[in-house]
Enzyme design. Structure first.
Site, mmCIF file in Angstrom:
data_model
loop_
_atom_site.group_PDB
_atom_site.id
_atom_site.type_symbol
_atom_site.label_atom_id
_atom_site.label_comp_id
_atom_site.label_asym_id
_atom_site.label_seq_id
_atom_site.Cartn_x
_atom_site.Cartn_y
_atom_site.Cartn_z
ATOM 1 N N CYS A 136 -5.240 -1.924 8.240
ATOM 2 C CA CYS A 136 -3.869 -2.385 8.464
ATOM 3 C C CYS A 136 -3.798 -3.307 9.676
ATOM 4 O O CYS A 136 -2.872 -4.092 9.822
ATOM 5 C CB CYS A 136 -2.932 -1.194 8.689
ATOM 6 S SG CYS A 136 -2.526 -0.308 7.180
ATOM 7 N N GLU A 189 -9.805 4.323 6.949
ATOM 8 C CA GLU A 189 -9.636 3.028 6.294
ATOM 9 C C GLU A 189 -9.979 1.940 7.300
ATOM 10 O O GLU A 189 -9.269 1.752 8.276
ATOM 11 C CB GLU A 189 -8.189 2.874 5.804
ATOM 12 C CG GLU A 189 -7.866 1.520 5.192
ATOM 13 C CD GLU A 189 -8.632 1.263 3.907
ATOM 14 O OE1 GLU A 189 -9.087 0.131 3.698
ATOM 15 O OE2 GLU A 189 -8.762 2.203 3.100
ATOM 16 N N SER A 208 -1.570 1.853 13.427
ATOM 17 C CA SER A 208 -2.901 1.934 14.026
ATOM 18 C C SER A 208 -3.127 0.866 15.080
ATOM 19 O O SER A 208 -4.106 0.935 15.823
ATOM 20 C CB SER A 208 -3.985 1.856 12.934
ATOM 21 O OG SER A 208 -3.965 3.023 12.143
ATOM 22 N N CYS A 247 -6.099 3.741 10.238
ATOM 23 C CA CYS A 247 -6.059 2.763 9.152
ATOM 24 C C CYS A 247 -6.310 1.396 9.780
ATOM 25 O O CYS A 247 -5.388 0.614 9.977
ATOM 26 C CB CYS A 247 -4.725 2.798 8.420
ATOM 27 S SG CYS A 247 -4.726 1.835 6.893
ATOM 28 N N CYS A 290 -1.813 2.468 2.418
ATOM 29 C CA CYS A 290 -0.360 2.531 2.654
ATOM 30 C C CYS A 290 0.313 1.249 2.171
ATOM 31 O O CYS A 290 1.131 0.653 2.862
ATOM 32 C CB CYS A 290 -0.063 2.803 4.116
ATOM 33 S SG CYS A 290 -1.021 1.811 5.270
ATOM 34 N N CYS A 305 -3.548 -3.452 3.221
ATOM 35 C CA CYS A 305 -4.244 -2.172 3.122
ATOM 36 C C CYS A 305 -4.190 -1.655 1.692
ATOM 37 O O CYS A 305 -3.242 -1.926 0.968
ATOM 38 C CB CYS A 305 -3.590 -1.169 4.069
ATOM 39 S SG CYS A 305 -4.260 0.486 3.957
ATOM 40 N N HIS A 359 3.963 -1.407 3.579
ATOM 41 C CA HIS A 359 3.927 -2.797 4.044
ATOM 42 C C HIS A 359 4.794 -3.677 3.147
ATOM 43 O O HIS A 359 5.518 -4.553 3.625
ATOM 44 C CB HIS A 359 2.487 -3.318 4.046
ATOM 45 C CG HIS A 359 1.671 -2.829 5.194
ATOM 46 N ND1 HIS A 359 1.910 -3.218 6.490
ATOM 47 C CD2 HIS A 359 0.619 -1.971 5.247
ATOM 48 C CE1 HIS A 359 1.037 -2.626 7.293
ATOM 49 N NE2 HIS A 359 0.256 -1.864 6.562
ATOM 50 N N ARG A 402 1.341 6.722 8.933
ATOM 51 C CA ARG A 402 0.643 6.851 10.220
ATOM 52 C C ARG A 402 1.511 6.534 11.427
ATOM 53 O O ARG A 402 1.030 6.636 12.549
ATOM 54 C CB ARG A 402 -0.597 5.952 10.218
ATOM 55 C CG ARG A 402 -1.657 6.432 9.266
ATOM 56 C CD ARG A 402 -2.618 5.323 8.836
ATOM 57 N NE ARG A 402 -3.516 5.829 7.815
ATOM 58 C CZ ARG A 402 -3.215 5.942 6.520
ATOM 59 N NH1 ARG A 402 -2.012 5.585 6.100
ATOM 60 N NH2 ARG A 402 -4.086 6.401 5.657
#
Length: 648
Positions: free
Chosen positions: A625, A66, A578, A622, A117, A114, A121, A555
């Site tokens: 993110c 992502e 990330s 990701c 996920c 994102c 968030h 993650r």
């Protein structure tokens, strides 16, 4: 960002040779099932080679993730990576977007960070505001949030392995040479190792799948599978094992759809659920309707069945095939040469920092957000020392921008006082047709998070390691089962394979736990408790406060920090998984998790950097993110007028 754009237009990368994206293939290349798209450079397939024979390669973009990620690596004459840099090529501006907004609306905005996920968030921002307002949510809300988050975790892990990562282990073309009868026996073998029966058992089913692949390969119509490093020596599975992997990949496309339904049942929709609000949840009708809970339980049973009979057997199969590199200590990160404290001798290829952090997650009682017992425990394991867990001190979390394209105050900042001010300094001048990262200066749109001045890894592996060392009963049981059944040592966890296995272990563990949580919800609702929201006086609690929402995303450790004054957001910072893992060097050269995981890795064919892709994918990057797009010259890109009224 002209340099970045020119890089994309030039299509300069060995990492473009991946199954889900063909954009990085050089225009003059024709890719078929058994040919690949190597990187092009002045000395053949590398971008530069120095006097010592060290090759500097650019892998940009890393696909099947992502967002936008670039890896630069130096590979020596023994085909070992001796240095690496991770760079995000996009900017995140969500911190600026939410300023001066009503804090109750922040979750609806931050979930748009994102498209993968999203729910996590959303939940973290809501919890940050609840922490600031000192609000404790009701039991039903806590359980529903656990089920929404658990559904996200299981779905995310499943999709990551099969549809983003599995083809780093599975050779599609090799599967065309498999014997279907032998494949069926192989499936029984690995399901037996996992203590179950195979999800796909009939030789005829494997033959039908194989025939489809052969047909497409002969016609040159492999589609998303057409641009791979098939035949690379880095692939270790037998043709029969590869056919099992392909079969589960294809079947998983349908299974993951049902997993997504679980997420939507209580969340309202997926992605971007909408049933979580400051103070609780809004899905009252779903909670009091036994049919809705029963549907969730049925979808969960189907999910757990595939996880236990396909996903876990595949992990045992791959883990055994790749065990040699996963336990090869000569390929572990040598930290003393890269501003770290570790020497060689622990773990294997892709192990990296060997320092892990978990914020913990899934509240198990109603004593308050940061007082309740946790299903996933909190803490840190540092420097590969699996004899001790360090307690988390939130005040030691900071972000540095020495090597990031942001202005800074000259020192790492705690998120409560953090700033997000872009300062793009570009790439080095092109000498050979390629623009390289300015690795001595700023080279990424991701900040560099630090815990007590050090880099740490977050994610499923971090959670499993912290829980195992802490003696958590659940994690000890599930990790112990994996090690016993696979016959592998605990040090196998400190590798690319171990990181991938940890995600599968956690998937089974959370799936089993959700069975208990769904039953708990049904029982509580049946008792007559339908409370879903805690009332609060907004005008009073929002005068001057701050709070944080700290828990675990798929993650890794995710934190949203918010400062509120006179009913409006005055500062907001999100430090995402990330960011922790993909961040660049720290202020004193501390190396990031992605970067450390690559150093020491032996590459079978540097012209086809399969091992780089496999290791980076094991983190499930990701980057979205961590980043969003901005015009660095301050040009206004667009203006939107939003009408707050709805007409029907």
């Amino acid at each position: 960002m002209p340099e970045i754009n020119e890089q994309a237009e030039a299509q300069v990368t060995g990492g473009g040779a991946e199954m889900m994206d063909t954009t990085a293939v050089a225009a003059e290349e024709t890719v078929s099932a058994e040919t690949h798209a190597p990187a092009h450079g002045t000395d053949g397939n590398f971008h530069s080679t120095d006097a010592n024979g060290n090759k500097h390669i650019i892998v940009d973009p890393i696909t099947r993730i992502e967002g936008h990620l670039r890896i630069e690596a130096v590979i020596n004459s023994d085909n070992v990576i001796i240095d690496a840099w991770s760079s995000s090529t996009m900017f995140r501006g969500i911190e600026t977007i939410v300023k001066n907004r009503d804090p109750r609306d922040v979750g609806l905005m931050t979930m748009r960070i994102c498209g993968v996920c999203t729910g996590t968030h959303y939940q973290r921002s809501i919890e940050a505001v609840e922490d600031a307002f000192n609000v404790t949510i009701p039991k039903n809300a806590r359980i529903v949030r656990n089920l929404i988050q658990g559904s996200l975790q299981v779905h995310d892990h499943f999709v990551h392995f099969y549809h983003l990562h599995a083809l780093d282990f599975v050779d599609i073309i090799s599967a065309t040479k498999a014997d279907p009868e032998a494949t069926a026996k192989e499936a029984v073998k690995w399901a037996s190792v996992a203590g179950t029966t195979p999800y796909i058992a009939a030789a005829s089913d494997f033959k039908a799948i194989q025939d489809r692949i052969v047909k497409f390969a002969k016609e040159g119509r492999l589609g998303i599978f057409g641009n791979g490093y098939w035949g690379n020596k880095g692939y270790k599975l037998t043709p029969e094992q590869n056919l099992i992997g392909v079969a589960h990949y294809l079947k998983g496309l349908d299974v993951q759809r049902r997993m997504s339904k679980m997420h939507a049942l209580f969340g309202g929709k997926s992605p971007h659920p909408q049933s979580i609000v400051v103070g609780g949840v809004t899905c009252v009708q779903d909670i009091q309707n036994p049919a809705r809970i029963s549907l969730f339980q049925e979808l969960l049973r189907e999910t757990n069945d595939f996880v236990k009979r396909a996903y876990l057997p595949d992990i045992y199969m791959a883990g055994t095939a790749y065990a040699a590199e996963a336990t090869d200590a000569s390929q572990s990160f040598h930290g003393t040469k890269h501003k770290g404290t570790l020497g060689k001798g622990v773990g294997g290829s892709g192990g990296g920092l060997l320092s892990y952090m978990s914020y913990g997650d899934f509240r198990l009682d109603d004593t308050g957000f940061y007082k309740s017992a946790l299903f996933l425990p909190q803490g840190l394991v540092l420097d590969g020392d699996i004899t001790k867990v360090h307690e988390l001190d939130e005040d030691k979390i900071t972000e540095d921008v020495t090597h990031s394209w942001f202005e800074g105050t000259g020192a790492p900042e705690h998120p409560y006082v953090g700033t997000t001010i872009p300062e793009y300094t570009g790439l080095n001048k092109k000498d050979d047709g390629y623009a390289y990262l300015k690795t001595d200066g700023k080279y990424s749109w991701i900040k560099s998070p630090l815990y007590d001045g050090r880099k740490v890894e977050v994610g499923p592996l971090a959670r499993m390691v912290v829980g195992y060392v802490k003696g958590d009963a659940n994690i000890t049981k599930y990790v112990g089962n994996f090690l016993k059944r696979s016959g592998l040592p605990i040090t196998v966890l400190f590798s690319t394979v171990g990181r991938t296995a940890a995600r599968a272990i956690e998937t089974e563990m959370i799936g089993d736990a959700m069975v208990v949580w769904a039953a708990e919800l049904a029982k509580n609702a049946a008792s007559g408790d339908l409370s879903t929201w805690t009332e609060f006086d907004f005008d009073e609690v929002s005068k001057d406060c701050k709070g944080r929402g700290m828990a675990e995303a798929p993650r890794g450790s995710l934190g949203h920090w918010i400062v509120i004054k006179d009913g409006l957001v005055k500062n907001f910072q999100a430090v995402v998984p990330s960011t922790w893992n993909a961040g660049p060097r720290g202020p004193n050269g501390e190396i990031g998790a992605y970067e450390a995981s690559l150093i020491g890795t032996r590459v079978a064919n540097p012209e086809e950097p399969l091992e780089i892709i496999r290791t980076v994918h094991s983190f499930d990057p990701c980057i979205a993110c961590a980043v969003h797009v901005v015009d660095t010259k301050g040009k206004e890109l667009a203006v939107y007028k939003v009408d707050p009224t709805c007409a029907f």
